[in-house]
Design a protein around this motif. Structure first.
Motif, PDB file in Angstrom:
ATOM      1  N   VAL A  68      10.418  -6.574  -0.976  1.00  0.00           N
ATOM      2  CA  VAL A  68       9.367  -5.954  -1.804  1.00  0.00           C
ATOM      3  C   VAL A  68       8.252  -6.957  -2.091  1.00  0.00           C
ATOM      4  O   VAL A  68       7.054  -6.638  -2.008  1.00  0.00           O
ATOM      5  CB  VAL A  68       9.969  -5.412  -3.134  1.00  0.00           C
ATOM      6  CG1 VAL A  68       8.872  -5.009  -4.103  1.00  0.00           C
ATOM      7  CG2 VAL A  68      10.887  -4.219  -2.849  1.00  0.00           C
ATOM      8  N   LEU A  69       8.624  -8.207  -2.408  1.00  0.00           N
ATOM      9  CA  LEU A  69       7.620  -9.203  -2.823  1.00  0.00           C
ATOM     10  C   LEU A  69       6.689  -9.625  -1.677  1.00  0.00           C
ATOM     11  O   LEU A  69       5.720 -10.331  -1.912  1.00  0.00           O
ATOM     12  CB  LEU A  69       8.312 -10.438  -3.412  1.00  0.00           C
ATOM     13  CG  LEU A  69       9.079 -10.195  -4.719  1.00  0.00           C
ATOM     14  CD1 LEU A  69       9.740 -11.478  -5.204  1.00  0.00           C
ATOM     15  CD2 LEU A  69       8.147  -9.646  -5.810  1.00  0.00           C
ATOM     16  N   ASP A  70       6.998  -9.188  -0.451  1.00  0.00           N
ATOM     17  CA  ASP A  70       6.128  -9.528   0.684  1.00  0.00           C
ATOM     18  C   ASP A  70       5.160  -8.400   1.046  1.00  0.00           C
ATOM     19  O   ASP A  70       4.350  -8.547   1.965  1.00  0.00           O
ATOM     20  CB  ASP A  70       6.975  -9.872   1.924  1.00  0.00           C
ATOM     21  CG  ASP A  70       7.593 -11.252   1.809  1.00  0.00           C
ATOM     22  OD1 ASP A  70       7.077 -12.073   1.017  1.00  0.00           O
ATOM     23  OD2 ASP A  70       8.592 -11.509   2.504  1.00  0.00           O
ATOM     24  N   VAL A  71       5.240  -7.275   0.345  1.00  0.00           N
ATOM     25  CA  VAL A  71       4.350  -6.156   0.681  1.00  0.00           C
ATOM     26  C   VAL A  71       2.938  -6.480   0.172  1.00  0.00           C
ATOM     27  O   VAL A  71       2.757  -6.846  -0.993  1.00  0.00           O
ATOM     28  CB  VAL A  71       4.838  -4.842   0.023  1.00  0.00           C
ATOM     29  CG1 VAL A  71       3.876  -3.694   0.317  1.00  0.00           C
ATOM     30  CG2 VAL A  71       6.253  -4.495   0.498  1.00  0.00           C
ATOM     31  N   THR A  72       1.947  -6.344   1.056  1.00  0.00           N
ATOM     32  CA  THR A  72       0.558  -6.559   0.613  1.00  0.00           C
ATOM     33  C   THR A  72      -0.013  -5.220   0.160  1.00  0.00           C
ATOM     34  O   THR A  72      -0.113  -4.284   0.963  1.00  0.00           O
ATOM     35  CB  THR A  72      -0.298  -7.128   1.774  1.00  0.00           C
ATOM     36  OG1 THR A  72       0.304  -8.357   2.190  1.00  0.00           O
ATOM     37  CG2 THR A  72      -1.725  -7.389   1.322  1.00  0.00           C
ATOM     38  N   PRO A  73      -0.399  -5.113  -1.105  1.00  0.00           N
ATOM     39  CA  PRO A  73      -0.904  -3.823  -1.606  1.00  0.00           C
ATOM     40  C   PRO A  73      -2.296  -3.512  -1.059  1.00  0.00           C
ATOM     41  O   PRO A  73      -3.076  -4.414  -0.798  1.00  0.00           O
ATOM     42  CB  PRO A  73      -0.993  -4.044  -3.132  1.00  0.00           C
ATOM     43  CG  PRO A  73      -0.431  -5.387  -3.416  1.00  0.00           C
ATOM     44  CD  PRO A  73      -0.355  -6.152  -2.144  1.00  0.00           C
ATOM     45  N   ARG A  74      -2.559  -2.222  -0.915  1.00  0.00           N
ATOM     46  CA  ARG A  74      -3.887  -1.814  -0.461  1.00  0.00           C
ATOM     47  C   ARG A  74      -4.679  -1.140  -1.568  1.00  0.00           C
ATOM     48  O   ARG A  74      -5.875  -0.995  -1.513  1.00  0.00           O
ATOM     49  CB  ARG A  74      -3.775  -0.862   0.735  1.00  0.00           C
ATOM     50  CG  ARG A  74      -3.546  -1.609   2.048  1.00  0.00           C
ATOM     51  CD  ARG A  74      -2.920  -0.745   3.065  1.00  0.00           C
ATOM     52  NE  ARG A  74      -1.685  -0.183   2.490  1.00  0.00           N
ATOM     53  CZ  ARG A  74      -0.905   0.697   3.085  1.00  0.00           C
ATOM     54  NH1 ARG A  74      -1.220   1.154   4.258  1.00  0.00           N
ATOM     55  NH2 ARG A  74       0.192   1.126   2.512  1.00  0.00           N
ATOM     56  N   VAL A  99     -13.822 -10.418 -11.589  1.00  0.00           N
ATOM     57  CA  VAL A  99     -12.592  -9.684 -11.282  1.00  0.00           C
ATOM     58  C   VAL A  99     -12.948  -8.299 -10.755  1.00  0.00           C
ATOM     59  O   VAL A  99     -13.805  -7.610 -11.309  1.00  0.00           O
ATOM     60  CB  VAL A  99     -11.716  -9.554 -12.552  1.00  0.00           C
ATOM     61  CG1 VAL A  99     -10.516  -8.665 -12.294  1.00  0.00           C
ATOM     62  CG2 VAL A  99     -11.290 -10.930 -13.044  1.00  0.00           C
ATOM     63  N   ARG A 100     -12.298  -7.911  -9.656  1.00  0.00           N
ATOM     64  CA  ARG A 100     -12.465  -6.566  -9.106  1.00  0.00           C
ATOM     65  C   ARG A 100     -11.073  -6.034  -8.826  1.00  0.00           C
ATOM     66  O   ARG A 100     -10.089  -6.785  -8.890  1.00  0.00           O
ATOM     67  CB  ARG A 100     -13.262  -6.621  -7.788  1.00  0.00           C
ATOM     68  CG  ARG A 100     -14.681  -7.114  -7.952  1.00  0.00           C
ATOM     69  CD  ARG A 100     -15.337  -7.461  -6.625  1.00  0.00           C
ATOM     70  NE  ARG A 100     -14.587  -8.484  -5.919  1.00  0.00           N
ATOM     71  CZ  ARG A 100     -14.277  -8.427  -4.623  1.00  0.00           C
ATOM     72  NH1 ARG A 100     -14.616  -7.393  -3.891  1.00  0.00           N
ATOM     73  NH2 ARG A 100     -13.589  -9.393  -4.056  1.00  0.00           N
ATOM     74  N   ALA A 101     -10.966  -4.769  -8.451  1.00  0.00           N
ATOM     75  CA  ALA A 101      -9.652  -4.196  -8.131  1.00  0.00           C
ATOM     76  C   ALA A 101      -8.964  -5.046  -7.067  1.00  0.00           C
ATOM     77  O   ALA A 101      -7.763  -5.307  -7.119  1.00  0.00           O
ATOM     78  CB  ALA A 101      -9.808  -2.755  -7.667  1.00  0.00           C
ATOM     79  N   GLU A 102      -9.757  -5.541  -6.093  1.00  0.00           N
ATOM     80  CA  GLU A 102      -9.189  -6.330  -4.982  1.00  0.00           C
ATOM     81  C   GLU A 102      -8.520  -7.613  -5.478  1.00  0.00           C
ATOM     82  O   GLU A 102      -7.630  -8.149  -4.820  1.00  0.00           O
ATOM     83  CB  GLU A 102     -10.286  -6.699  -3.961  1.00  0.00           C
ATOM     84  CG  GLU A 102     -10.814  -5.543  -3.143  1.00  0.00           C
ATOM     85  CD  GLU A 102     -11.662  -4.567  -3.953  1.00  0.00           C
ATOM     86  OE1 GLU A 102     -12.265  -4.986  -4.980  1.00  0.00           O
ATOM     87  OE2 GLU A 102     -11.704  -3.371  -3.587  1.00  0.00           O
TER      88      GLU A 102
END
Ligand code: AHM
Ligand code: MG
Length: 340
Positions: free
Chosen positions: A309-315, A152-155
């Protein structure tokens, strides 16, 4: 001989949360006990946190720790207690591979090689309301994790909210209420302190298609875009045919403001503004779980910038996102009046 048909919502009321989760699992043949065990641990944390919140004023748990968190905000003692409680609960049973929490700068990795879930959480939201005995809450979401995909990583957490397999919040209000979705509707459970259990109180929550309240920090009006000001002027204008003016309701605790909006309808918004380009709320563990619940209850959740909102890809794990949610018709009205 008589055969019992499927139970109605009214007949489901009073079922314990544990039984509800277990029955849901039995209906999904591919499900393993790991998901139930994970939810059990989150619910255990909620039970412990509600006890601590109720006693906070007596147990020297109010006030600031003197530290600031990753967002640069002052940390309350109760924030730390709630985070430690959640971490301790998730460590057990080996089902959680990692946690992103508002209170932890980095993703916390649990060294469990075969754990199949990741948790995102704001252990205690609405910090500014803790010391004044106003409603606060816990927000959480669950993502699947493939142990074969490496450590597991932040990504591992940077996935759009539509991938959440469960989401919920616990409202520490005049009663403690846990609202949960595991993909089939949203259901509310009320805490009975004498029995030490959450009981199903609102099966299949449906957000009314339209409400009569708006919930936004209007003190930020000077920073708002003209479109948002146009929306505010509209809902405050008199028009009997469309039930205006709307009432304004704002607790300043996301969970409390959303819970009211879910049950009674209307609009909640923490939009972007000239001061905060992405609003204030955190995407992974505030906006996404809330959006998943609102959608599961038939409402809508958008960024107010043309995206669900549920389609936003977090960075990044602590990034912020604007959140506009509630009754489908009220969200559509907001979209229409803020466009252009
Ligand atoms: P927190 O995570 O530091 O408690 O901040 C989040 C809270 C939300 O519960 C609430 O919707 C919002 O902050 C209120 O912010 P404001 O005081 O700017 O209206
Ligand atoms: Mg918060």
């Amino acid at each position: 001989m008589t055969t019992e048909g499927p139970r109605t919502d009214a007949e489901l009321v009073g079922m314990t949360l544990a039984a509800h989760v277990l029955e849901g699992m039995l209906e999904a043949p591919a499900a393993t006990g790991a998901f139930t065990a994970l939810l059990d641990q989150i619910v255990l944390a909620a039970k412990l946190i509600t006890g601590r919140v109720r006693r906070a004023g007596l147990a020297d748990a109010l006030g600031l720790t003197g530290d600031t968190n990753v967002q640069g905000e002052r940390v309350q003692k109760m924030d730390v207690l709630a985070n430690d409680t959640l971490v301790a609960a998730l460590r057990h049973r080996g089902t959680c591979a990692g946690l992103v929490s508002e209170e932890l700068e980095e993703a916390l990795v649990f060294e469990r090689a075969d754990a199949g879930y990741l948790v995102v959480a704001d252990p205690l939201d609405g910090s500014s309301n803790i010391d004044v005995a106003v409603s606060i809450g816990t927000i959480f979401g669950v993502l699947r994790h493939d142990p074969a995909a490496g450590p597991v990583r932040a990504e591992s957490f940077l996935r759009p909210g539509r991938e959440l397999c469960a989401a919920g919040y616990v409202l520490y209000g005049s009663s403690t209420v846990l609202v949960l979705t595991t993909g089939q509707g949203a259901h509310a459970f009320t805490w009975d302190p004498s029995a030490g259990e959450f009981f199903l109180s609102h099966p299949n929550l449906r957000c009314p298609p339209r409400g009569s309240t708006y919930s936004i920090n209007e003190g930020n009006t000077a920073h708002f875009d003209p479109g948002i000001r146009r929306y505010l002027d509209h809902v405050k204008a008199k028009d009997a045919a469309t039930g205006r003016p709307y009432s304004h309701r704002y607790v300043g605790s996301l969970v409390a403001d959303v819970h009211r909006t879910l049950l009674k309808g209307g609009l909640f918004a923490y939009p972007h503004d000239a001061k905060s380009a992405n609003g204030k709320l955190r995407l992974l563990y505030e906006a996404n779980p809330i959006a998943a619940l609102v959608e599961a209850a038939g409402g809508r959740a958008i960024t107010g910038r043309g995206q669900r909102v549920l389609d936003v890809t977090p960075r990044s794990i602590h990034e912020r996102a604007p959140l506009v949610c509630g009754s489908a018709e009220d969200v559509a009205l907001y979209e229409q009046l803020t466009a252009g």
